[in-house]
Design an enzyme around this catalytic site. Structure first.
Site, mmCIF file in Angstrom:
data_model
loop_
_atom_site.group_PDB
_atom_site.id
_atom_site.type_symbol
_atom_site.label_atom_id
_atom_site.label_comp_id
_atom_site.label_asym_id
_atom_site.label_seq_id
_atom_site.Cartn_x
_atom_site.Cartn_y
_atom_site.Cartn_z
ATOM 1 C CB ILE A 19 -1.246 -3.788 -4.585
ATOM 2 C CG1 ILE A 19 -0.240 -3.018 -3.744
ATOM 3 C CG2 ILE A 19 -1.332 -5.218 -4.101
ATOM 4 C CD1 ILE A 19 -0.665 -2.858 -2.289
ATOM 5 N N GLY A 20 -3.083 -3.715 -7.076
ATOM 6 C CA GLY A 20 -4.209 -4.377 -7.735
ATOM 7 C C GLY A 20 -5.291 -3.382 -8.077
ATOM 8 C CG ASP A 136 -17.956 -7.131 -1.673
ATOM 9 O OD1 ASP A 136 -18.375 -8.137 -2.274
ATOM 10 O OD2 ASP A 136 -17.176 -6.310 -2.184
HETATM 11 P P1 ATP Z 1 -13.840 -5.099 -5.275
HETATM 12 O O1 ATP Z 1 -13.526 -3.756 -5.826
HETATM 13 O O2 ATP Z 1 -14.998 -5.703 -5.884
HETATM 14 O O3 ATP Z 1 -13.847 -5.061 -3.779
HETATM 15 P P2 ATP Z 1 -11.280 -6.268 -5.028
HETATM 16 O O4 ATP Z 1 -11.450 -6.543 -3.587
HETATM 17 O O5 ATP Z 1 -10.470 -7.242 -5.810
HETATM 18 O O6 ATP Z 1 -12.653 -6.076 -5.685
HETATM 19 P P3 ATP Z 1 -9.905 -3.944 -4.224
HETATM 20 O O7 ATP Z 1 -10.535 -4.006 -2.914
HETATM 21 O O8 ATP Z 1 -9.801 -2.642 -4.896
HETATM 22 O O9 ATP Z 1 -10.613 -4.864 -5.233
HETATM 23 O O10 ATP Z 1 -8.460 -4.566 -4.092
HETATM 24 C C1 ATP Z 1 -7.666 -4.892 -5.186
HETATM 25 C C2 ATP Z 1 -6.587 -5.821 -4.749
HETATM 26 O O11 ATP Z 1 -5.596 -5.153 -4.017
HETATM 27 C C3 ATP Z 1 -7.068 -6.923 -3.804
HETATM 28 O O12 ATP Z 1 -7.622 -7.999 -4.488
HETATM 29 C C4 ATP Z 1 -5.822 -7.280 -3.045
HETATM 30 O O13 ATP Z 1 -5.091 -8.267 -3.671
HETATM 31 C C5 ATP Z 1 -5.043 -5.961 -3.030
HETATM 32 N N1 ATP Z 1 -5.186 -5.307 -1.730
HETATM 33 C C6 ATP Z 1 -6.260 -4.648 -1.302
HETATM 34 N N2 ATP Z 1 -6.046 -4.145 -0.045
HETATM 35 C C7 ATP Z 1 -4.798 -4.509 0.305
HETATM 36 C C8 ATP Z 1 -3.980 -4.308 1.489
HETATM 37 N N3 ATP Z 1 -4.429 -3.634 2.526
HETATM 38 N N4 ATP Z 1 -2.735 -4.830 1.504
HETATM 39 C C9 ATP Z 1 -2.291 -5.525 0.463
HETATM 40 N N5 ATP Z 1 -2.997 -5.753 -0.675
HETATM 41 C C10 ATP Z 1 -4.235 -5.252 -0.767
#
Ligand code: ATP
Ligand code: MG
Length: 650
Positions: A19-20, A136
């Site tokens: 997803i990301g 955060d």
């Molecule tokens: P950071 O690592 O600085 O927190 P971030 O929030 O972009 O940055 P992640 O928390 O790893 O990084 O999340 C990456 C991406 O995955 C998010 O930006 C979001 O779009 C997606 N994501 C995270 N959690 C979920 C979830 N529970 N359901 C759907 N998509 C999600």
């Protein structure tokens, strides 16, 4: 990458899609094969998996936030490890993160932004109440579902990424755009820090960009500490004043100047949603003056050395110094001129003060006072009162003031309007039914309905002991939250005690009257020739004692036996005899009783007081019996057994 090599974690989570990725993790869509549901799995980047201390913090924080359940918080389901891989399993949100949404759409409609703000504030309120600060808050961590539900992700996880990780990991630095000044300078972080970051998110939603940008993270951090949002230039004109006020209050540099809780923020958002004018005017106008304040030396002193070394703030200081020195002379002149002018004005005002003076007062603290009292006092000095909002609040009595604007101690003057939020008491709740419930269960039932126990009484009843017989107010009526519900508890069946009367010697007829509260049980008949016929000889319950009402009492009634022999054997010859004996001579008179005993009966045949002086000590008593009968006689003198004799009637 380790993550791509595996398709299944712990034989349970089947990885479907990526997803990301963020600063410390990759996020995948996965299926939980046990519960057969779609989940999101956040897998730590390998460089973190090797850092023991970080790992421990990461797991602990994930577990702490796993305790939070709220519709606006991304639920944490599980924290796991499969070989080298550490992961968190969470609710999958089908939608987009707020950052991507803003990127796609640019500035958002302000009412939509307000709605998102309210949802995030609710999530924060829940977390803060549980002692968890997010640390955060940023649009990447706010997920917006297809049906526009905002869910906050990564609660508490940021705690693991302390300042050291900010500089170590490139991507994590992204957060600095949303850092509160205290976060930027490594100061004490509390729930108002989340509210600051949320203010920056609001700014971004309203304008499509972040307020403080720079070429290095340090540069941005410093701007959070030193620079102010220019509301007139940066915020579009169409944004209502109240929303600007909200933004202003959220983004205050000093923690104590911000909203003190997410709850306060929710309240204000609700005011705006209901078109209630907020009282930001005073504070909002102030921001110009604050903007002119030069860099706060104290804050600067607190900026971590590491940040200072980047040199950005030094440049800034130089710049401001230069400006200051070039204007120095002009300023002194200006100040002198202003001083002379203000003295003259002051003198002028003083000399004609009685014509123009408007008396200034200090706003009293009316919180928890009645609206009536406040109105009377304020109107007396010409201050108008307006009810801003009537709210349900179980902690403040009905018609009492919840809060006031301006706050206590602020100056107020004649003609001014002050505003109050007034309590409508607790929110209405439906009274649950307590009747036939046990006393033990009542506490929980009432708690669930936000009600309290009122006056508890105890009464006898046919319902089992400890069950509720009745309640007030009745079930299913509407009452204020926090109302006390009175109820009556059963003491079980009533046991009434009555005193047993002494009825020995009374007739059976009298006994029936005296024994109405008790019942008459078995009646036996016996003969006691010494007592009157028909009287009670004995009672089974002792007189004077207390027994339960309705208890049965057995009686023995005196009944003379019919002397059947006389009737049956009239032909039998009666023989007369005498018993003679000598009496003791100690006393002048003696009482003599003679009882005739035959079979089981005993009859007193002689009962006299004899004067020995007059009649002598020898005494003869006549006795009679049928021919062939044998009778026994007992002699009592002064109630003491004296002797016995047998007579045969021949
Ligand atoms: P950071 O690592 O600085 O927190 P971030 O929030 O972009 O940055 P992640 O928390 O790893 O990084 O999340 C990456 C991406 O995955 C998010 O930006 C979001 O779009 C997606 N994501 C995270 N959690 C979920 C979830 N529970 N359901 C759907 N998509 C999600
Ligand atoms: Mg995140």
């Amino acid at each position: 990458m380790i993550q791509f090599m595996k398709k299944m974690f712990n034989d349970r989570y089947e990885i479907l899609d990526k997803i990301g990725d963020g600063g410390m993790a990759f996020v995948y869509k996965a299926r939980c094969t046990i519960l057969n549901r779609i989940v999101a799995i956040k897998v730590l980047r390998p460089e973190f998996s090797n850092d023991e201390e970080f790992l421990l913090k990461f797991k602990n924080e994930a577990l702490a936030s796993a305790g939070l359940t709220h519709p606006n918080i991304v639920n944490i389901y599980d924290v796991g490890q499969d070989e080298e891989i550490n992961y968190i399993v969470m609710e999958y949100v089908d939608g987009m993160n707020l950052k991507d949404l803003i990127k796609k759409k640019g500035a958002l409609d302000y009412s939509y932004a307000l709605d998102i703000m309210k949802q995030i504030a609710m999530a924060l309120n829940q977390a803060h109440k549980n002692g968890i600060v997010h640390r955060d808050i940023k649009p990447h961590n706010i997920l917006i579902s297809e049906d526009n539900v905002a869910k906050v992700a990564d609660f508490g996880i940021a705690k693991a990424t302390t300042s050291s990780t900010i500089t170590v990991v490139g991507n994590v630095i992204g957060s600095v755009h949303y850092f509160s000044p205290e976060q930027a300078r490594g100061g004490y972080i509390d729930k108002t820090s989340d509210l600051y970051s949320l203010g920056i998110v609001l700014y971004e939603m309203l304008t499509g960009k972040v307020p403080f940008r720079g070429d290095t993270p340090v540069n941005i951090a410093l701007k959070h500490i030193n620079e102010y949002i220019d509301f007139e230039k940066d915020i579009p004109d169409n944004i209502p004043k109240d929303i600007k006020g909200l933004l202003y209050k959220l983004t205050q540099k000093k923690q104590s100047d911000r909203y003190q809780s997410a709850y306060e923020l929710i309240n204000d958002i609700e005011y705006i949603e209901n078109n209630v004018e907020l009282d930001f005017e005073q504070e909002y106008d102030n921001y110009h003056t604050q903007k002119l304040n030069s860099l706060n030396e104290e804050l600067k002193a607190n900026i971590p050395k590491q940040l200072k070394e980047e040199g950005v703030n030094t440049n800034m200081r130089k710049k401001s110094k230069k400006k200051n020195s070039s204007k120095k002379k002009m300023t002194i002149l200006g100040v002198l001129l202003a001083l002379v002018m203000s003295l003259s004005i002051a003198y002028l005002i003083y000399s004609i003060k009685d014509l123009f003076i408007v008396q200034n007062y200090e706003m009293p603290d009316f919180e928890n006072n009645t609206l009536e009292d406040a109105t009377t006092r304020l109107e007396a000095i010409g201050v108008d009162v307006r009810i801003r909002k009537e709210l349900y609040d179980s902690s403040v009595e009905k018609n009492h003031i919840i809060n006031q604007t301006p706050s206590a101690g602020s100056p107020i003057k004649k003609g001014q309007t002050v505003k109050f939020d007034v309590s409508k008491g607790g929110e209405p709740v439906t009274v649950p039914n307590l009747v036939r419930k046990t006393l033990e269960s009542v506490e929980n039932i009432l708690k669930e309905s936000d009600l309290k126990e009122g006056v508890i009484d105890y009464e006898f009843s046919s319902l089992p002991e400890g069950t509720i017989i009745s309640q007030k107010p009745r079930a299913f009526t509407e009452v204020e939250q926090g109302t006390g519900i009175d109820f009556i508890v059963s003491k079980g069946e009533e046991v009434k005690l009555v005193k047993v009367p002494n009825i020995v010697g009374k007739t059976l007829e009298d006994a029936r009257v005296l024994l109405v509260e008790l019942g008459i049980g078995k009646i036996k008949y016996e003969e006691d020739k010494d007592k009157k016929e028909g009287v009670i000889l004995r009672q089974s319950l002792k007189g004077g004692q207390h027994v339960e009402e309705g208890k049965k009492i057995d009686l023995t009634v005196n009944e003379y036996e019919e002397e059947e022999e006389v009737v049956e054997e009239p032909s039998k010859k009666i023989i007369e005899k005498q018993i003679s004996f000598e009496l003791p001579q100690e006393d002048e008179t003696v009482e003599v009783v003679i009882k005739e005993k035959e079979k089981n009966t005993s009859n007193t045949i002689y009962n006299k007081t004899i004067n020995i002086k007059e009649l002598g000590s020898m005494i003869s008593v006549p006795i009679e019996g049928y021919e062939g009968q044998t009778k026994e006689y007992e002699i009592y003198v002064n109630d003491v057994f004296y002797g016995k004799t047998t007579a045969e009637f021949k």
